[in-house]
Each structure stands twice: as C-alpha cells, then as structure tokens.
Design a protein around this motif. Structure first.
Motif, PDB file in Angstrom:
ATOM      1  N   GLY A  25       0.682  -1.370   0.258  1.00  0.00           N
ATOM      2  CA  GLY A  25      -0.235   0.212   0.198  1.00  0.00           C
ATOM      3  C   GLY A  25       0.786   1.382  -0.209  1.00  0.00           C
ATOM      4  O   GLY A  25       2.469   0.594  -0.343  1.00  0.00           O
ATOM      5  N   GLY A  26       0.565   1.988   0.577  1.00  0.00           N
ATOM      6  CA  GLY A  26       1.320   3.652   0.572  1.00  0.00           C
ATOM      7  C   GLY A  26       0.342   4.423   0.364  1.00  0.00           C
ATOM      8  O   GLY A  26      -1.447   4.264   0.302  1.00  0.00           O
ATOM      9  N   GLY A  27       0.989   6.116   0.127  1.00  0.00           N
ATOM     10  CA  GLY A  27       0.291   7.440  -0.190  1.00  0.00           C
ATOM     11  C   GLY A  27       0.885   7.827  -1.791  1.00  0.00           C
ATOM     12  O   GLY A  27       2.041   7.761  -1.507  1.00  0.00           O
ATOM     13  N   ILE A  28       0.449   8.366  -1.828  1.00  0.00           N
ATOM     14  CA  ILE A  28       0.138   9.692  -3.723  1.00  0.00           C
ATOM     15  C   ILE A  28      -0.288  10.805  -3.110  1.00  0.00           C
ATOM     16  O   ILE A  28      -1.608  10.565  -2.588  1.00  0.00           O
ATOM     17  N   LEU A  41       5.208  10.614  -3.351  1.00  0.00           N
ATOM     18  CA  LEU A  41       5.014   8.970  -3.635  1.00  0.00           C
ATOM     19  C   LEU A  41       5.667   8.817  -1.658  1.00  0.00           C
ATOM     20  O   LEU A  41       7.167   8.655  -1.515  1.00  0.00           O
ATOM     21  N   ALA A  42       4.662   7.247  -1.167  1.00  0.00           N
ATOM     22  CA  ALA A  42       5.649   6.733   0.332  1.00  0.00           C
ATOM     23  C   ALA A  42       5.109   5.334   0.152  1.00  0.00           C
ATOM     24  O   ALA A  42       3.877   4.940   0.495  1.00  0.00           O
ATOM     25  N   PRO A  43       5.395   4.423  -0.793  1.00  0.00           N
ATOM     26  CA  PRO A  43       4.920   2.983  -0.580  1.00  0.00           C
ATOM     27  C   PRO A  43       5.436   2.426   0.365  1.00  0.00           C
ATOM     28  O   PRO A  43       5.554   3.044   1.395  1.00  0.00           O
ATOM     29  N   GLN A  44       4.523   1.361   1.166  1.00  0.00           N
ATOM     30  CA  GLN A  44       4.593   0.696   2.019  1.00  0.00           C
ATOM     31  C   GLN A  44       4.475  -1.077   2.364  1.00  0.00           C
ATOM     32  O   GLN A  44       3.169  -1.285   0.692  1.00  0.00           O
ATOM     33  N   ALA A  45       4.926  -1.333   2.850  1.00  0.00           N
ATOM     34  CA  ALA A  45       4.519  -3.178   2.658  1.00  0.00           C
ATOM     35  C   ALA A  45       4.704  -3.605   4.201  1.00  0.00           C
ATOM     36  O   ALA A  45       5.562  -3.577   5.205  1.00  0.00           O
ATOM     37  N   ILE A  46       3.595  -4.630   4.393  1.00  0.00           N
ATOM     38  CA  ILE A  46       4.084  -4.771   5.893  1.00  0.00           C
ATOM     39  C   ILE A  46       2.994  -6.855   5.279  1.00  0.00           C
ATOM     40  O   ILE A  46       3.067  -7.685   5.182  1.00  0.00           O
ATOM     41  N   TYR A  47       4.109  -7.489   6.807  1.00  0.00           N
ATOM     42  CA  TYR A  47       4.020  -8.950   6.732  1.00  0.00           C
ATOM     43  C   TYR A  47       3.074  -9.194   7.510  1.00  0.00           C
ATOM     44  O   TYR A  47       3.223  -8.404   8.758  1.00  0.00           O
ATOM     45  N   GLU A  48       1.519  -9.586   7.394  1.00  0.00           N
ATOM     46  CA  GLU A  48       1.069  -9.797   8.865  1.00  0.00           C
ATOM     47  C   GLU A  48       0.974 -11.366   9.851  1.00  0.00           C
ATOM     48  O   GLU A  48       1.223 -12.597   8.793  1.00  0.00           O
ATOM     49  N   ALA A 123      -4.460   5.074  16.647  1.00  0.00           N
ATOM     50  CA  ALA A 123      -5.788   4.831  16.353  1.00  0.00           C
ATOM     51  C   ALA A 123      -6.903   5.024  15.045  1.00  0.00           C
ATOM     52  O   ALA A 123      -6.890   5.704  15.303  1.00  0.00           O
ATOM     53  N   GLY A 124      -7.406   3.873  14.847  1.00  0.00           N
ATOM     54  CA  GLY A 124      -8.098   3.624  12.833  1.00  0.00           C
ATOM     55  C   GLY A 124      -9.783   3.036  13.370  1.00  0.00           C
ATOM     56  O   GLY A 124      -9.113   1.591  14.087  1.00  0.00           O
ATOM     57  N   TYR A 125      -9.797   3.105  12.179  1.00  0.00           N
ATOM     58  CA  TYR A 125     -11.160   2.520  12.206  1.00  0.00           C
ATOM     59  C   TYR A 125     -11.660   2.307  10.872  1.00  0.00           C
ATOM     60  O   TYR A 125     -11.233   2.771   9.672  1.00  0.00           O
ATOM     61  N   GLY A 126     -12.298   1.027  10.718  1.00  0.00           N
ATOM     62  CA  GLY A 126     -11.786   0.154   9.112  1.00  0.00           C
ATOM     63  C   GLY A 126     -12.024  -1.230   8.842  1.00  0.00           C
ATOM     64  O   GLY A 126     -12.414  -1.730   9.366  1.00  0.00           O
ATOM     65  N   ASN A 127     -11.410  -2.026   8.217  1.00  0.00           N
ATOM     66  CA  ASN A 127     -11.444  -2.992   7.424  1.00  0.00           C
ATOM     67  C   ASN A 127     -10.280  -3.671   7.138  1.00  0.00           C
ATOM     68  O   ASN A 127      -9.250  -2.741   6.735  1.00  0.00           O
ATOM     69  N   ARG A 128     -10.177  -4.995   6.912  1.00  0.00           N
ATOM     70  CA  ARG A 128      -9.010  -5.432   6.465  1.00  0.00           C
ATOM     71  C   ARG A 128      -7.921  -4.758   5.336  1.00  0.00           C
ATOM     72  O   ARG A 128      -6.402  -4.201   5.199  1.00  0.00           O
ATOM     73  N   ASN A 129      -9.096  -4.224   4.221  1.00  0.00           N
ATOM     74  CA  ASN A 129      -7.735  -3.075   3.249  1.00  0.00           C
ATOM     75  C   ASN A 129      -7.764  -1.773   3.135  1.00  0.00           C
ATOM     76  O   ASN A 129      -7.372  -1.267   3.016  1.00  0.00           O
ATOM     77  N   PHE A 130      -8.784  -1.440   4.179  1.00  0.00           N
ATOM     78  CA  PHE A 130      -8.812   0.117   4.879  1.00  0.00           C
ATOM     79  C   PHE A 130      -8.764   0.668   5.583  1.00  0.00           C
ATOM     80  O   PHE A 130     -10.310   0.240   6.651  1.00  0.00           O
ATOM     81  N   MET A 131      -9.113   1.489   6.222  1.00  0.00           N
ATOM     82  CA  MET A 131      -8.085   2.265   7.592  1.00  0.00           C
ATOM     83  C   MET A 131      -8.198   3.268   7.694  1.00  0.00           C
ATOM     84  O   MET A 131      -7.123   3.969   6.966  1.00  0.00           O
ATOM     85  N   ARG A 156      -4.918   4.552   5.851  1.00  0.00           N
ATOM     86  CA  ARG A 156      -4.278   3.273   5.086  1.00  0.00           C
ATOM     87  C   ARG A 156      -5.076   2.080   4.010  1.00  0.00           C
ATOM     88  O   ARG A 156      -6.282   1.677   4.472  1.00  0.00           O
ATOM     89  N   VAL A 157      -4.231   2.245   2.643  1.00  0.00           N
ATOM     90  CA  VAL A 157      -4.746   1.152   1.925  1.00  0.00           C
ATOM     91  C   VAL A 157      -4.107   0.179   1.563  1.00  0.00           C
ATOM     92  O   VAL A 157      -2.875   0.816   0.836  1.00  0.00           O
ATOM     93  N   PHE A 158      -4.021  -1.469   2.021  1.00  0.00           N
ATOM     94  CA  PHE A 158      -3.203  -2.217   1.474  1.00  0.00           C
ATOM     95  C   PHE A 158      -4.255  -3.129   0.891  1.00  0.00           C
ATOM     96  O   PHE A 158      -5.483  -3.583   0.795  1.00  0.00           O
TER      97      PHE A 158
END
Length: 159
Positions: A25-28, A41-48, A123-131, A156-158
């Motif tokens: 995910g990340g941000g533009i 431009l701010a890409p991110q990667a996470i490991y669950e 702290a945030g609220y959302g679902n697996r892909n969007f927070m 955040r969008v992943f």
C-alpha cells in the motif's frame, strides 16, 4: 518452454507462505495553491503475522516548492507496527526518519539540511484493506517538523 517456465515462477511465488502474507500500500499526494506545488510518493509493505499483528516498512519522497520563496526535498524511511484488537479497530506505532533539505530563495541565502525523527501513535477504524483514523507524533518539534501539527488524520489502504 519459455511459457511454462514463466508459469512455474508465478505459481511458486503465489504458493510461497511468506509472500502470501505480504500486503502492499502507501500514499500518493499532490498539492497545488498560489505558486505552491507539493508531490509525495510513499509506498509501504507489511507482513501479517496473523489476523491481529503486522509489521512493515515504508519509503517516503516529497518535493515542495513555492515560487520565489523556497524548495524542499524530503526523503526517508519508516517502520510500522499494526495491532488489531478487534477486526474493525487498529492501533499503530510508526517510527519515521526523514532527511529534510530546504533551500530558501531570499537575500539571506539560508539553506537547511537535517534529519528529523517522528514517532506516530495512532488509532483507526475500518476493515482489512482500508483504515482511517488519527495519529499523534510524540517527538513533534514545531521548528523542524515537515508536518504542520502533531495530530494528523490518516488513511491506509493495503492490497
């Protein structure tokens, strides 16, 4: 033969247990105003690790310019930890280290180049892909931060 080799590589990548838990995910960002321009431009990667814990890394590149006033370039990296105590809520901690290079266009010729750390708790609220939520920079320094305030909303969008 080339086609079967390509298919084999794709299947082994998708079946790999490590890569199946990595999300991207990340941000533009683009900003325009009176003689002002900003691009990020701010890409991110996470490991669950599981449904509650994730750890990741990110990169950040930003360019700002105000005509006849200043130019700045910001590059850096971050480490982020995410915790979901329940599926729709998320608590986060992110350490970001940025190199800030500012060039002012005035008679004094002031230029600054420095490293700026930030530690965001959020702290945030959302679902697996969007927070969506809010975060606070506990290391905020009004004179050096590239952010206008210690409090800031996030999305955040992943995938």
């Amino acid at each position: 033969m080339f086609s079967s080799t390509n298919n084999f590589a794709q299947n082994s990548y998708n079946d790999n247990p490590f890569w199946s838990k990595v999300r991207y995910g990340g941000g533009i960002g683009l900003g325009f105003a009176n003689d002002f321009f900003s691009a990020t431009l701010a890409p991110q990667a996470i490991y669950e690790f599981n449904s509650q814990f994730a750890l990741g890394v990110g990169l950040n590149g930003t360019y700002n310019s105000q005509k006849n006033v200043f130019n700045s370039t910001v590059v850096g990296a971050s480490v982020i930890g995410l915790f979901n105590p329940i599926p729709d809520a998320q608590i986060s901690a992110e350490f970001e280290q940025l190199n800030v290079n500012q060039r002012f266009k005035n008679n004094l010729g002031i230029n600054r180049n420095y490293w700026y750390p930030a530690l965001f708790l959020g702290a945030g609220y959302g679902n697996r892909n969007f927070m969506a939520g809010i975060r606070y920079d506990v290391l905020y320094n009004r004179d050096k931060s590239i952010y206008g305030n210690a409090w800031m909303p996030f999305v955040r969008v992943f995938f």
